[in-house]
Design an enzyme around this catalytic site. Sequence first.
Site, PDB file in Angstrom:
ATOM      1  N   CYS A 149      43.942 -16.230 -25.355  1.00  0.00           N
ATOM      2  CA  CYS A 149      43.948 -16.970 -26.312  1.00  0.00           C
ATOM      3  C   CYS A 149      44.919 -15.764 -27.288  1.00  0.00           C
ATOM      4  CB  CYS A 149      43.388 -18.275 -26.874  1.00  0.00           C
ATOM      5  SG  CYS A 149      42.638 -19.356 -25.740  1.00  0.00           S
ATOM      6  N   GLY A 171      49.749 -18.939 -26.543  1.00  0.00           N
ATOM      7  CA  GLY A 171      48.829 -19.954 -26.576  1.00  0.00           C
ATOM      8  C   GLY A 171      49.916 -20.782 -27.198  1.00  0.00           C
ATOM      9  N   ASN A 196      38.422 -15.312 -27.817  1.00  0.00           N
ATOM     10  CA  ASN A 196      39.785 -15.065 -26.538  1.00  0.00           C
ATOM     11  C   ASN A 196      39.151 -14.886 -25.469  1.00  0.00           C
ATOM     12  OD1 ASN A 196      42.324 -14.518 -25.287  1.00  0.00           O
ATOM     13  ND2 ASN A 196      42.034 -12.188 -26.773  1.00  0.00           N
ATOM     14  N   GLY A 197      38.653 -15.643 -24.161  1.00  0.00           N
ATOM     15  CA  GLY A 197      38.634 -15.630 -23.706  1.00  0.00           C
ATOM     16  C   GLY A 197      37.478 -15.935 -22.367  1.00  0.00           C
ATOM     17  N   TYR A 203      51.685  -8.198 -18.918  1.00  0.00           N
ATOM     18  CA  TYR A 203      52.439  -9.398 -19.223  1.00  0.00           C
ATOM     19  C   TYR A 203      52.593  -9.843 -20.636  1.00  0.00           C
ATOM     20  CZ  TYR A 203      54.052 -14.736 -18.666  1.00  0.00           C
ATOM     21  OH  TYR A 203      54.360 -15.772 -18.795  1.00  0.00           O
ATOM     22  N   SER A 255      59.652 -11.003 -21.040  1.00  0.00           N
ATOM     23  CA  SER A 255      58.714 -10.298 -20.998  1.00  0.00           C
ATOM     24  C   SER A 255      58.429  -8.458 -19.448  1.00  0.00           C
ATOM     25  CB  SER A 255      57.197 -10.628 -19.738  1.00  0.00           C
ATOM     26  OG  SER A 255      57.001 -11.524 -19.038  1.00  0.00           O
ATOM     27  N   ASP A 294      60.957  -7.631 -12.238  1.00  0.00           N
ATOM     28  CA  ASP A 294      59.637  -8.713 -12.985  1.00  0.00           C
ATOM     29  C   ASP A 294      58.514  -7.633 -12.825  1.00  0.00           C
ATOM     30  OD1 ASP A 294      59.090 -11.082 -14.554  1.00  0.00           O
ATOM     31  OD2 ASP A 294      58.905 -12.436 -12.438  1.00  0.00           O
ATOM     32  N   CYS A 350      40.635  -3.252 -16.054  1.00  0.00           N
ATOM     33  CA  CYS A 350      40.165  -4.256 -15.218  1.00  0.00           C
ATOM     34  C   CYS A 350      41.240  -4.229 -14.346  1.00  0.00           C
ATOM     35  CB  CYS A 350      40.156  -5.852 -15.687  1.00  0.00           C
ATOM     36  SG  CYS A 350      39.652  -6.718 -14.775  1.00  0.00           S
TER      37      CYS A 350
HETATM   38  S1  SF4 Z   1      43.305  -7.008 -15.084  1.00  0.00           S
HETATM   39 FE1  SF4 Z   1      40.935  -8.587 -14.989  1.00  0.00          FE
HETATM   40  S2  SF4 Z   1      40.584  -9.709 -17.165  1.00  0.00           S
HETATM   41 FE2  SF4 Z   1      43.249  -9.574 -16.257  1.00  0.00          FE
HETATM   42  S3  SF4 Z   1      43.979 -10.805 -15.568  1.00  0.00           S
HETATM   43 FE3  SF4 Z   1      43.160  -9.213 -13.606  1.00  0.00          FE
HETATM   44  S4  SF4 Z   1      41.775 -10.060 -13.642  1.00  0.00           S
HETATM   45 FE4  SF4 Z   1      41.289 -10.957 -15.489  1.00  0.00          FE
END
Ligand code: SF4
Length: 465
Positions: A2, A28, A104-105, A249, A290, A352, A441
């Site tokens: 979001c 969003g 957001n999350g 992205y 993107s 892409d 992540c």
């Molecule tokens: S990097 Fe982690 S937080 Fe981001 S879309 Fe992938 S799993 Fe979800």
Amino acid sequence: MCGIAGAYGVPNASYVVSLMLKALQHRGQEAAGIVSAQKGALHEHRGFGLVDEVFSKIDLAARLPGDTAVGHLRYATCGDSNDPKSIQPLVASLRRGDVAIAHNGNLTNYPAMRRELEERGAIFQSGSDTELFLHLLARAPGPERPLAERLASACLQAEGAFSLLVLAPDALIAVVDPLGFRPLSFARYGDGWLFASETNAFDKLKARPATPVQPGEMVVLRGGAPSATPTAYAAPRPVRRQCSFEHIYFTRPDSEIFGVRAGAVRRRLGELLAARAPVHAGIVISVPDSSNKIAAAYAAALGLPFEFGLVKNHYAGRTFITPEQPARELGVRMKLNVDRDVVEGKVVTVVDDSLVRGTTARKIVELLRDAGAREVHLRIGSPPVVHPCFWGIDTPRRTELIASDATPAAIAALLGADSLEYLPIYALREALGDPAGASYCTTCFTGTPPDDRPIPASSLVRRPA
Ligand code: SF4
């Protein structure tokens, strides 16, 4: 995913927040809302649709008065996207006064905590995990304690991804979860302060400099002309888990998130992809918008012409954040058309940013072949997406992920392409400046949980299909 934005100590705050939400519209498109604070009361307006659709017909100064406001753009990853009660900011009347919250999350312990609270008598009004914060705030020990302390106590019970803007009649508080999944920055603006998911929201307003709220930090603004000083509300963690997909992205290339410019990361992704998976012939095209930066960098690194072979209808919306599959399929056709003069008779490499369900890629290959492309090669500026995301990106089912159980060669055949290659995970980490994997992540590419704790199956948060 979001978008959130806030303004503190800013004349016509709701108008300024509406401008920032417009700049964040790509985050969003289902719904938008703003809550402002004036003279000890909160004023709210929300609705389904784009920012312009929700706010263009109201007098913002009259309906949402005050010099402090928070806003939200909805992209539903939890709760029913048709439920008006889930449109944020959510507002509640607590014993110590009203609060509004923009989130957001996704919270991974929402289902378990909701069950537990309901067994103790709590009544939830919506299917949104954000509502959990309101219940935790209401039940935080010591109701006489300041809002910031009660909010810290609520945040320490929540697990998962949360960047929050919390508004009270006399305060605005920004919070980021201890692993830092989603971006949130703040910047000076006149005598006040602005907050936004991405820094492009500050640019038009010339608000500078932008500072990220760090994982486990809170910024509390209260009283006249306060300084925005982040304070830690959670013990530092040995790792961060900033979402790498934001850079790949979601985020606009002209934005800075997590203190890094998204455009610079995308250029590096293109260069590394060219080194790892070159096609030494023909032309390179992007999937606008993107992957523009990644494709241009890929072409430059190989000395190939970069062309705009696909033309985007900018009024058709983004397909990946269109929640239902039939709408998504139609969305691709509405969104992209081929410039036949550019691709006819050519070897075409389509770069892409990612390949999630394959909906867009399959259609693009078909469109290019229909327009006379001689060969169509796919190059992807990120690793195969093989695992669901539990922290706010809508790819919850493994079966929806085209790479979850197929090789690149098999996927190429499925999509009708001549070849398909991805960026390896080590190259993604290199582009992010995180070779040790301590800051970002990458669970959707690796399946490895973000802080060495198993992801509970019950954490799957999904709106009804
Ligand atoms: S990097 Fe982690 S937080 Fe981001 S879309 Fe992938 S799993 Fe979800």
